[in-house]
Write a protein that holds these residues in place. Structure first.
Motif, PDB file in Angstrom:
ATOM      1  N   PRO A  70     -32.548  19.318  10.636  1.00  0.00           N
ATOM      2  CA  PRO A  70     -33.030  17.982  10.255  1.00  0.00           C
ATOM      3  C   PRO A  70     -33.661  17.275  11.442  1.00  0.00           C
ATOM      4  O   PRO A  70     -33.146  17.330  12.568  1.00  0.00           O
ATOM      5  CB  PRO A  70     -31.759  17.275   9.772  1.00  0.00           C
ATOM      6  N   ILE A  71     -34.765  16.626  11.200  1.00  0.00           N
ATOM      7  CA  ILE A  71     -35.441  15.814  12.221  1.00  0.00           C
ATOM      8  C   ILE A  71     -35.060  14.361  11.955  1.00  0.00           C
ATOM      9  O   ILE A  71     -35.379  13.820  10.903  1.00  0.00           O
ATOM     10  CB  ILE A  71     -36.969  15.995  12.157  1.00  0.00           C
ATOM     11  N   GLN A  72     -34.367  13.761  12.882  1.00  0.00           N
ATOM     12  CA  GLN A  72     -33.843  12.429  12.655  1.00  0.00           C
ATOM     13  C   GLN A  72     -34.967  11.416  12.466  1.00  0.00           C
ATOM     14  O   GLN A  72     -36.111  11.631  12.875  1.00  0.00           O
ATOM     15  CB  GLN A  72     -32.958  12.001  13.819  1.00  0.00           C
ATOM     16  N   SER A  73     -34.618  10.299  11.816  1.00  0.00           N
ATOM     17  CA  SER A  73     -35.609   9.284  11.466  1.00  0.00           C
ATOM     18  C   SER A  73     -36.314   8.752  12.706  1.00  0.00           C
ATOM     19  O   SER A  73     -35.687   8.434  13.715  1.00  0.00           O
ATOM     20  CB  SER A  73     -34.925   8.142  10.706  1.00  0.00           C
ATOM     21  N   GLN A  74     -37.638   8.662  12.596  1.00  0.00           N
ATOM     22  CA  GLN A  74     -38.473   8.203  13.696  1.00  0.00           C
ATOM     23  C   GLN A  74     -39.196   6.916  13.306  1.00  0.00           C
ATOM     24  O   GLN A  74     -39.758   6.825  12.212  1.00  0.00           O
ATOM     25  CB  GLN A  74     -39.519   9.269  14.055  1.00  0.00           C
ATOM     26  N   ASP A  85     -40.340   4.178   9.006  1.00  0.00           N
ATOM     27  CA  ASP A  85     -39.310   5.097   9.484  1.00  0.00           C
ATOM     28  C   ASP A  85     -39.381   6.368   8.645  1.00  0.00           C
ATOM     29  O   ASP A  85     -39.212   6.310   7.417  1.00  0.00           O
ATOM     30  CB  ASP A  85     -37.917   4.472   9.381  1.00  0.00           C
ATOM     31  N   SER A  87     -38.144  10.467   8.264  1.00  0.00           N
ATOM     32  CA  SER A  87     -37.303  11.599   8.639  1.00  0.00           C
ATOM     33  C   SER A  87     -37.849  12.853   7.963  1.00  0.00           C
ATOM     34  O   SER A  87     -38.539  12.766   6.939  1.00  0.00           O
ATOM     35  CB  SER A  87     -35.854  11.368   8.213  1.00  0.00           C
ATOM     36  N   VAL A  89     -37.386  17.536   7.756  1.00  0.00           N
ATOM     37  CA  VAL A  89     -36.542  18.706   7.940  1.00  0.00           C
ATOM     38  C   VAL A  89     -37.450  19.892   8.249  1.00  0.00           C
ATOM     39  O   VAL A  89     -38.531  20.032   7.681  1.00  0.00           O
ATOM     40  CB  VAL A  89     -35.680  18.975   6.683  1.00  0.00           C
ATOM     41  N   ASP A 112     -35.920  20.847  18.411  1.00  0.00           N
ATOM     42  CA  ASP A 112     -35.580  19.521  17.904  1.00  0.00           C
ATOM     43  C   ASP A 112     -36.432  18.441  18.575  1.00  0.00           C
ATOM     44  O   ASP A 112     -37.013  17.569  17.913  1.00  0.00           O
ATOM     45  CB  ASP A 112     -34.096  19.260  18.129  1.00  0.00           C
ATOM     46  N   GLN A 113     -36.551  18.509  19.895  1.00  0.00           N
ATOM     47  CA  GLN A 113     -37.318  17.489  20.621  1.00  0.00           C
ATOM     48  C   GLN A 113     -38.809  17.588  20.331  1.00  0.00           C
ATOM     49  O   GLN A 113     -39.488  16.575  20.113  1.00  0.00           O
ATOM     50  CB  GLN A 113     -37.060  17.633  22.125  1.00  0.00           C
ATOM     51  N   GLN A 116     -39.644  16.183  16.837  1.00  0.00           N
ATOM     52  CA  GLN A 116     -39.690  14.722  16.773  1.00  0.00           C
ATOM     53  C   GLN A 116     -40.999  14.193  17.358  1.00  0.00           C
ATOM     54  O   GLN A 116     -41.638  13.296  16.778  1.00  0.00           O
ATOM     55  CB  GLN A 116     -38.497  14.141  17.538  1.00  0.00           C
ATOM     56  N   LYS A 163     -38.960  14.183   4.580  1.00  0.00           N
ATOM     57  CA  LYS A 163     -37.817  14.007   3.681  1.00  0.00           C
ATOM     58  C   LYS A 163     -37.691  12.594   3.152  1.00  0.00           C
ATOM     59  O   LYS A 163     -37.415  12.391   1.974  1.00  0.00           O
ATOM     60  CB  LYS A 163     -36.534  14.411   4.423  1.00  0.00           C
TER      61      LYS A 163
END
Length: 271
Positions: A70-74, A85, A87, A89, A112-113, A116, A163
């Motif tokens: 999962p790519i956290q909310s940006q 915002d 997010s 995956v 992950d980085q 994002q 997502k």
């Protein structure tokens, strides 16, 4: 056997068991082992029972299964300066076990980085309407950019999906007003088109009635049938307007003709 010899035999057996345990590795079906000998890569060990030289060899295992990340909310500002915002995956898998171990220290944290960063960069190139309506193209662009970076690490990005997209409350209200205005515009256009079609149909009907006077009488009878269904105490009988006008015109023409003839006759002399 003296006690000293027995202790030595037991120690040797224990040491042999320890060395045997250290030399045995089991590589599972979804894994590959990268064999290091004295710090150098010797090769890749496929699934099954494998033996290594204790202390000299090292065999880290690499999973080849698809990983869901999962790519956290940006917090992203779109091209038309709207803050959203988003997010997402990502799905990736290791395709080269050696590169995933040698080329990068922590492949999971790196992906992950970079995911994002790529998400913010790609979405920032699009307006809000494009972000909401062209998610497939945005997903494809993110995946292609990630593939160019991660293939050097022995990793293939299989899929990226947006997502969740969170909009500010003010923007939600503005979009609701816009959608309502759009629906009202379509309703007015549809009503105007209906009026135009009805007017054209009425014009055709009037032409038909003018050509066939009995059609008007039949329409009057149909109106009487429709009125009688409601059981009203008052019955309205529609007069044949067109024929009445025609008869009135004929009557006035006859009267005018009679008056003209009477005026043209000479007066009668008295005897």
């Amino acid at each position: 056997m003296d006690p000293t010899s027995m202790y030595i035999a037991i120690a040797a057996a224990l040491l042999l068991l320890i060395l045997l345990k250290m030399s045995i590795r089991i590589v599972r079906q979804y894994e590959q082992g990268v064999l290091f000998r004295l710090g150098r890569v010797i090769g890749v060990k496929m699934p099954g029972l494998r033996f290594i030289i204790p202390v000299i060899d090292r065999l880290p295992l690499v999973s080849l299964r698809i990983v869901t990340m999962p790519i956290q909310s940006q917090g992203i500002i779109t091209q038309d300066n709207v803050s959203v915002d988003i997010s997402a995956v990502a799905y990736y898998r290791v395709v080269d076990a050696v590169k995933s171990v040698v080329a990068i220290e922590n492949v999971v944290a790196a992906i992950d980085q970079i995911a994002q960063t790529t998400l913010r960069k790609v979405v920032g190139r699009h307006s809000l309407d494009q972000t909401l309506s062209e998610t497939e193209r945005i997903n494809r662009d993110i995946r292609e950019i990630l593939d160019q970076l991660t293939l050097a690490w022995g990793v293939e990005v299989v899929m990226v999906e947006l997502k969740d997209i969170q909009l500010p409350d003010s923007m939600k209200r503005a979009m609701a007003r816009q959608a309502e205005a759009e629906r009202e515009k379509r309703a007015k256009i549809i009503a105007a088109e209906g009026e135009a079609i009805a007017a054209a149909a009425l014009g055709d009907a009037s032409d038909t009635m003018m050509a066939h006077p009995l059609a008007l009488q039949l329409r009057n009878l149909q109106s009487l049938v429709e009125i009688s269904v409601d059981k009203n105490s008052t019955v309205v009988f529609p007069a044949p307007l067109m024929s009445t006008i025609g008869e009135l015109s004929a009557f006035l023409a006859r009267e005018n003709q009679a008056a003209t003839v009477a005026a043209a006759k000479p007066p009668v002399k008295a005897a």
